[in-house]
Design a protein around this motif. Structure first.
Motif, mmCIF file in Angstrom:
data_model
loop_
_atom_site.group_PDB
_atom_site.id
_atom_site.type_symbol
_atom_site.label_atom_id
_atom_site.label_comp_id
_atom_site.label_asym_id
_atom_site.label_seq_id
_atom_site.Cartn_x
_atom_site.Cartn_y
_atom_site.Cartn_z
ATOM 1 N N ALA A 116 -3.550 -0.213 -9.409
ATOM 2 C CA ALA A 116 -2.435 -0.302 -8.461
ATOM 3 C C ALA A 116 -1.278 0.581 -8.892
ATOM 4 O O ALA A 116 -0.516 1.082 -8.051
ATOM 5 C CB ALA A 116 -1.989 -1.756 -8.328
ATOM 6 N N THR A 117 -1.135 0.792 -10.191
ATOM 7 C CA THR A 117 -0.033 1.628 -10.680
ATOM 8 C C THR A 117 -0.209 3.063 -10.169
ATOM 9 O O THR A 117 0.738 3.689 -9.690
ATOM 10 C CB THR A 117 -0.002 1.618 -12.226
ATOM 11 N N LYS A 118 -1.450 3.559 -10.245
ATOM 12 C CA LYS A 118 -1.730 4.926 -9.774
ATOM 13 C C LYS A 118 -1.459 5.024 -8.261
ATOM 14 O O LYS A 118 -0.825 5.975 -7.789
ATOM 15 C CB LYS A 118 -3.193 5.274 -10.088
ATOM 16 N N MET A 119 -1.933 4.030 -7.532
ATOM 17 C CA MET A 119 -1.719 4.041 -6.071
ATOM 18 C C MET A 119 -0.231 3.981 -5.738
ATOM 19 O O MET A 119 0.259 4.685 -4.843
ATOM 20 C CB MET A 119 -2.436 2.849 -5.412
ATOM 21 N N ALA A 120 0.512 3.128 -6.478
ATOM 22 C CA ALA A 120 1.952 2.980 -6.220
ATOM 23 C C ALA A 120 2.675 4.281 -6.529
ATOM 24 O O ALA A 120 3.565 4.704 -5.777
ATOM 25 C CB ALA A 120 2.515 1.828 -7.051
ATOM 26 N N LEU A 121 2.263 4.943 -7.640
ATOM 27 C CA LEU A 121 2.898 6.215 -8.005
ATOM 28 C C LEU A 121 2.640 7.260 -6.923
ATOM 29 O O LEU A 121 3.539 8.020 -6.543
ATOM 30 C CB LEU A 121 2.382 6.700 -9.359
ATOM 31 N N GLU A 122 1.418 7.297 -6.401
ATOM 32 C CA GLU A 122 1.071 8.290 -5.373
ATOM 33 C C GLU A 122 1.805 8.035 -4.061
ATOM 34 O O GLU A 122 2.305 8.961 -3.431
ATOM 35 C CB GLU A 122 -0.442 8.260 -5.116
ATOM 36 N N ILE A 123 1.884 6.760 -3.674
ATOM 37 C CA ILE A 123 2.409 6.453 -2.340
ATOM 38 C C ILE A 123 3.915 6.190 -2.365
ATOM 39 O O ILE A 123 4.652 6.664 -1.508
ATOM 40 C CB ILE A 123 1.646 5.253 -1.720
ATOM 41 N N ASN A 130 3.835 -4.327 -6.652
ATOM 42 C CA ASN A 130 3.611 -5.612 -5.970
ATOM 43 C C ASN A 130 3.103 -5.475 -4.538
ATOM 44 O O ASN A 130 2.235 -6.229 -4.127
ATOM 45 C CB ASN A 130 4.811 -6.561 -6.096
ATOM 46 N N THR A 131 3.605 -4.497 -3.766
ATOM 47 C CA THR A 131 3.101 -4.400 -2.387
ATOM 48 C C THR A 131 1.643 -3.943 -2.368
ATOM 49 O O THR A 131 0.848 -4.390 -1.535
ATOM 50 C CB THR A 131 3.959 -3.455 -1.522
ATOM 51 N N THR A 132 1.279 -3.076 -3.316
ATOM 52 C CA THR A 132 -0.112 -2.627 -3.420
ATOM 53 C C THR A 132 -1.022 -3.829 -3.705
ATOM 54 O O THR A 132 -2.054 -4.029 -3.045
ATOM 55 C CB THR A 132 -0.249 -1.592 -4.567
ATOM 56 N N LEU A 133 -0.599 -4.629 -4.681
ATOM 57 C CA LEU A 133 -1.409 -5.795 -5.047
ATOM 58 C C LEU A 133 -1.455 -6.828 -3.918
ATOM 59 O O LEU A 133 -2.457 -7.510 -3.744
ATOM 60 C CB LEU A 133 -0.875 -6.417 -6.341
ATOM 61 N N MET A 134 -0.383 -6.918 -3.154
ATOM 62 C CA MET A 134 -0.388 -7.842 -2.013
ATOM 63 C C MET A 134 -1.424 -7.411 -0.977
ATOM 64 O O MET A 134 -2.131 -8.259 -0.415
ATOM 65 C CB MET A 134 0.992 -7.877 -1.350
ATOM 66 N N GLY A 135 -1.527 -6.101 -0.737
ATOM 67 C CA GLY A 135 -2.540 -5.594 0.195
ATOM 68 C C GLY A 135 -3.934 -5.914 -0.317
ATOM 69 O O GLY A 135 -4.803 -6.373 0.438
ATOM 70 N N ALA A 136 -4.134 -5.723 -1.629
ATOM 71 C CA ALA A 136 -5.434 -6.021 -2.237
ATOM 72 C C ALA A 136 -5.727 -7.512 -2.146
ATOM 73 O O ALA A 136 -6.862 -7.926 -1.853
ATOM 74 C CB ALA A 136 -5.441 -5.555 -3.694
ATOM 75 N N PHE A 137 -4.692 -8.336 -2.375
ATOM 76 C CA PHE A 137 -4.872 -9.797 -2.296
ATOM 77 C C PHE A 137 -5.265 -10.217 -0.878
ATOM 78 O O PHE A 137 -6.153 -11.059 -0.689
ATOM 79 C CB PHE A 137 -3.590 -10.507 -2.739
ATOM 80 N N ALA A 138 -4.606 -9.625 0.112
ATOM 81 C CA ALA A 138 -4.909 -9.954 1.516
ATOM 82 C C ALA A 138 -6.385 -9.682 1.797
ATOM 83 O O ALA A 138 -7.078 -10.510 2.394
ATOM 84 C CB ALA A 138 -4.018 -9.148 2.457
ATOM 85 N N ASN A 165 6.030 1.121 1.531
ATOM 86 C CA ASN A 165 5.437 -0.113 1.014
ATOM 87 C C ASN A 165 4.311 -0.616 1.916
ATOM 88 O O ASN A 165 3.307 -1.135 1.430
ATOM 89 C CB ASN A 165 6.510 -1.189 0.807
ATOM 90 N N VAL A 166 4.505 -0.443 3.224
ATOM 91 C CA VAL A 166 3.440 -0.810 4.164
ATOM 92 C C VAL A 166 2.219 0.078 3.925
ATOM 93 O O VAL A 166 1.074 -0.398 3.884
ATOM 94 C CB VAL A 166 3.938 -0.707 5.624
ATOM 95 N N ALA A 167 2.459 1.380 3.709
ATOM 96 C CA ALA A 167 1.355 2.318 3.449
ATOM 97 C C ALA A 167 0.610 1.934 2.173
ATOM 98 O O ALA A 167 -0.625 1.971 2.116
ATOM 99 C CB ALA A 167 1.892 3.746 3.360
ATOM 100 N N ALA A 168 1.366 1.515 1.141
ATOM 101 C CA ALA A 168 0.749 1.116 -0.137
ATOM 102 C C ALA A 168 -0.116 -0.121 0.055
ATOM 103 O O ALA A 168 -1.250 -0.190 -0.434
ATOM 104 C CB ALA A 168 1.831 0.866 -1.183
ATOM 105 N N ALA A 169 0.437 -1.115 0.791
ATOM 106 C CA ALA A 169 -0.316 -2.351 1.037
ATOM 107 C C ALA A 169 -1.594 -2.041 1.816
ATOM 108 O O ALA A 169 -2.674 -2.544 1.496
ATOM 109 C CB ALA A 169 0.550 -3.354 1.799
#
Lengths: 180, 386
Positions: A116-123, A130-138, A165-169
Motif C-alpha cells: 500500500a505504501t508504493k501505491m500511496a506514493l504513486e497515487i 489508510n485510504t489505500t488499505l480501506m479500498g483493499a479492506f472493502a 484518495n478516492v483513486a487510491a482506494a
C-alpha cells in the motif's frame, strides 16, 4: 456482529481509517461503531483503532480482542505487537508490506499482503496508506461498498485531495478484487 | 436525519440546536472536541452565541453564572479536574437556581494522572445540587441536552443539569445518531424565559448573605425543587418521546428484570456491555437482569425499589471509589437504602477505573461473585501488581 482491529503507528491515520470505514458501513446500510484504543497519542508509537459492524444496534463497549478482520498498516509492527492476537478462524488479515511477510498467520486465517505504501506514493505522492488499505479492506471483506467508501472519503477530504484518495482506494479495491 | 458522528459532536450539535446565548468553557481531555466544535460553529456563524474564552474552568463556570443571571441560556462542558476546579461555582450556580446545562465527559481524577474514563468527577460532585443525567449511548448524549434545558428552565425546577457520559468510550466513538431539525427542536424547546434576572431597571441581588434566620429555608427549597424535578423529567421525557419517538419518561431502565434472580445495577455506557452479557447468560439459562439508573440526582429510590422488587441478589457496578467507605462505591449505598430489605443482598463492585476495559467476561465474573455473596470489592484487579 463482525469486528475489525486496525494496527498502525501514531501519524499513519489508523483512527481516521476506523472512522471512515464506520461512516462507509453506515452509508452501506448497517450499524457501525468506530473508536480508538485510547492511548496517549505519539507519532510513531503503536496505536490501535476498532470498528464494529452489525445488522442490529451495537451496545457492546469493550475493546476488540477476537476480531474477524485485522488491518496492519505497517508490517514493522509485527515484531513489536501481536497483531494476530485472537483473530477468529476464517478471519482476514490485511498487511501493508513492501517485501512480503516472513511470519505466519494463525491457522484458518486468510492473509492478504499489499504494498500500500508504493501505491500511496504513486497515487497520492505521500506514504499515507489508510485510504489505500480501506479500498483493499472493502474488496477483501465485503463489509463496505466502494461507492460508500468514496462518499465517506469525499466528505472528509475536499478537492484534488479527495480525488487522489478516492483513486487510491479504487486502485487497491480493483487490485484485491482482481487477485481474489 | 440519521448521521454517524463522534459522541462529542453529538453533544456539540445538540448544544447548538438548543440555541444558547452564551458558551464558556475551558478545554480539557476528553471534553475538548465538544468545545472545539462549538468554537468553530460560533466562528462560522452556524451558532449565534457569545463564546467567552477564559483562563480556567473556575472562570468558565463563573462567566456562565453571570450570563445566566443576566437572563441568557448558557452552555458549558468539562471533565475531571476541570469539574473539580468548578466545584465552588457549581454550588453557587445551583444555589442561585440558574438553569445552566453542562456536559461532563466523565474522566478519572488524579493523582495518579489519568485522562481515561471513570465517573469519579461527577460523582464527587453528587451533593452540589445539580441534576445529574447519565447517557448510555451517543443518541442519549444528544437527546439528553434537549431534555436537560427544558427541565432546568421549568419554573417548578430552576436547577442546573450535568449531562454525563463516559469520556472516550462515548465522547470519542463514532456511531449513528438521529439529529432533529432546528424547527423540531424549536417546537420542543421554546426560548428561555427567566424566572428573574439581573436588570438595571428592576434591580435585585442574587446569592447574597443568608443569615442563620434564612439559610436553612433556601436549602430546603433547593431540595424541594430537586424532588419536584423527578416528575418534570418524566413529563418532559414523555413529551420528547411523543415528538421524536424516543421515550425518556423513566428515570431508570429495566432490562430482563421481570423474572430475574440476579440484578446488576449500573449507570452509563457500561450498561450496553452488560445487556450483551445478559443476553449470553440468559442463553445459558441464567436469570440475570439490569437496572440502569439514568438520573443519579434526583435519585430515583422508589423506581429502583419497584423495579428490583422480589430480586434477592443485587450487584452495583461502580465507576467510582469512596476511599474508606465499607461498600467502596457511592451508588451501592443508595440502592441498598432504596431496597431497604435485609433479606436482599446488595453488594458493590468497583470497576473500570481510569479507563480499565470492561468486557463481557468481566460482567459474567461479577455475576458469579453476586451469586456467591462476595462483593464490596474491586473488580478486575491485576493481582501481580499488588
Amino acid at each position: 456482529m463482525r469486528e475489525l482491529r486496525i494496527h498502525g503507528r501514531g501519524g499513519q491515520g489508523s483512527v481516521t481509517a476506523a472512522e471512515l470505514i464506520a461512516v462507509a458501513a453506515f452509508k452501506s446500510g448497517v450499524y457501525s461503531q468506530a473508536f480508538p484504543a485510547f492511548g496517549v497519542e505519539r507519532r510513531g508509537a503503536p496505536v490501535q483503532a476498532f470498528v464494529r459492524f452489525s445488522d442490529t444496534k451495537i451496545r457492546l463497549r469493550s475493546q476488540i480482542y477476537e476480531p474477524d478482520y485485522v488491518i496492519v498498516q505497517d508490517s514493522t509492527l509485527i515484531k513489536d505487537v501481536n497483531v494476530f492476537s485472537g483473530v477468529k478462524e476464517g478471519g482476514i488479515v490485511l498487511v501493508n508490506t513492501e517485501k512480503g511477510l516472513d511470519s505466519s498467520v494463525p491457522a484458518g486465517v486468510k492473509l492478504i499482503q499489499i504494498d500500500a505504501t508504493k501505491m500511496a506514493l504513486e497515487i497520492l505522492g505521500v506514504p499515507i496508506t489508510n485510504t489505500t488499505l480501506m479500498g483493499a479492506f472493502a474488496a477483501a471483506s465485503g463489509e463496505i461498498t466502494l461507492a460508500a467508501l468514496e462518499e465517506a472519503v469525499r466528505e472528509r477530504f475536499s478537492g484534488s485531495l479527495a480525488d487522489k484518495n478516492v483513486a487510491a482506494a479504487r486502485a487497491a479495491f480493483d487490485l484485491i478484487k482482481g487477485g481474489a | 436525519m440519521k448521521a454517524i458522528l463522534e459522541g462529542s459532536h453529538a453533544a456539540a450539535e445538540a448544544a447548538r440546536l438548543c440555541r444558547p446565548d452564551v458558551v464558556s468553557a475551558y478545554p480539557i481531555t476528553p471534553q475538548t472536541h465538544i468545545v472545539e466544535r462549538l468554537a468553530e460553529m460560533v466562528a462560522d456563524e452556524e451558532l449565534d452565541a457569545e463564546y467567552i474564552c477564559v483562563e480556567s474552568e473556575f472562570s468558565a463556570l463563573s462567566a456562565c453564572l453571570g450570563a445566566s443571571a443576566a437572563g441568557s441560556r448558557v452552555y458549558s462542558a468539562t471533565s475531571s479536574q476541570g469539574l473539580l476546579l468548578m466545584a465552588e461555582v457549581c454550588f453557587n450556580v445551583s444555589g442561585m437556581r440558574q438553569p445552566i446545562v453542562m456536559s461532563i465527559a466523565n474522566r478519572a481524577v488524579g493523582a495518579p494522572l489519568s485522562i481515561w474514563n471513570d465517573m469519579q468527577d461527577s460523582i464527587s460532585l453528587r451533593d452540589c445540587g445539580w441534576i445529574q443525567l447519565y447517557a448510555e449511548d451517543a443518541q442519549e448524549v444528544h437527546d439528553f441536552h434537549y431534555i436537560a434545558y427544558k427541565v432546568a428552565e421549568d419554573h417548578q425546577v430552576l436547577l442546573p443539569v450535568f449531562v454525563c457520559f463516559d469520556g472516550f468510550i462515548l465522547s470519542h466513538t463514532y456511531e449513528p445518531v438521529d439529529i432533529p431539525t432546528q424547527a423540531e427542536v424549536d417546537a420542543f424547546l421554546p426560548p428561555y424565559k427567566p424566572y428573574n434576572m439581573l436588570d438595571a431597571k428592576n434591580p435585585l441581588s442574587m446569592g447574597m448573605y443568608a443569615t442563620p434566620e434564612y439559610y436553612m429555608e433556601f436549602r430546603y427549597e433547593h431540595d424541594k425543587a430537586m424532588a419536584r424535578s423527578a416528575d418534570i423529567i418524566r413529563k418532559v421525557g414523555k413529551e420528547f418521546g411523543q415528538k421524536f419517538g424516543r421515550d425518556y419518561s423513566n428515570l431508570v431502565e429495566s432490562y430482563h428484570l421481570d423474572d430475574a434472580e440476579v440484578a446488576i445495577v449500573a449507570m452509563g455506557s457500561i450498561s450496553g456491555t452488560i445487556k450483551d452479557a445478559i443476553d449470553e447468560m440468559r442463553a445459558d439459562g441464567k436469570k440475570v437482569g439490569l437496572l440502569r439508573i439514568i438520573t443519579y440526582r434526583p435519585f430515583p429510590a422508589e423506581d429502583i425499589a419497584k423495579a428490583l422488587k422480589g430480586i434477592k441478589k443485587v450487584g452495583v457496578f461502580e465507576k467510582n471509589l469512596s476511599v474508606g467507605a465499607r461498600m467502596k462505591g457511592c451508588v451501592g449505598y443508595e440502592v441498598k437504602d432504596a431496597i431497604n430489605d435485609s433479606s436482599v443482598s446488595v453488594l458493590s463492585y468497583v470497576g473500570g477505573l481510569g479507563g480499565r476495559d470492561v468486557t463481557i467476561s468481566d460482567i459474567k465474573k461479577m455475576v458469579s461473585e453476586i451469586e456467591a455473596g462476595r462483593g464490596d470489592c474491586f473488580l478486575g484487579l491485576r493481582q501481580e501488581l499488588i
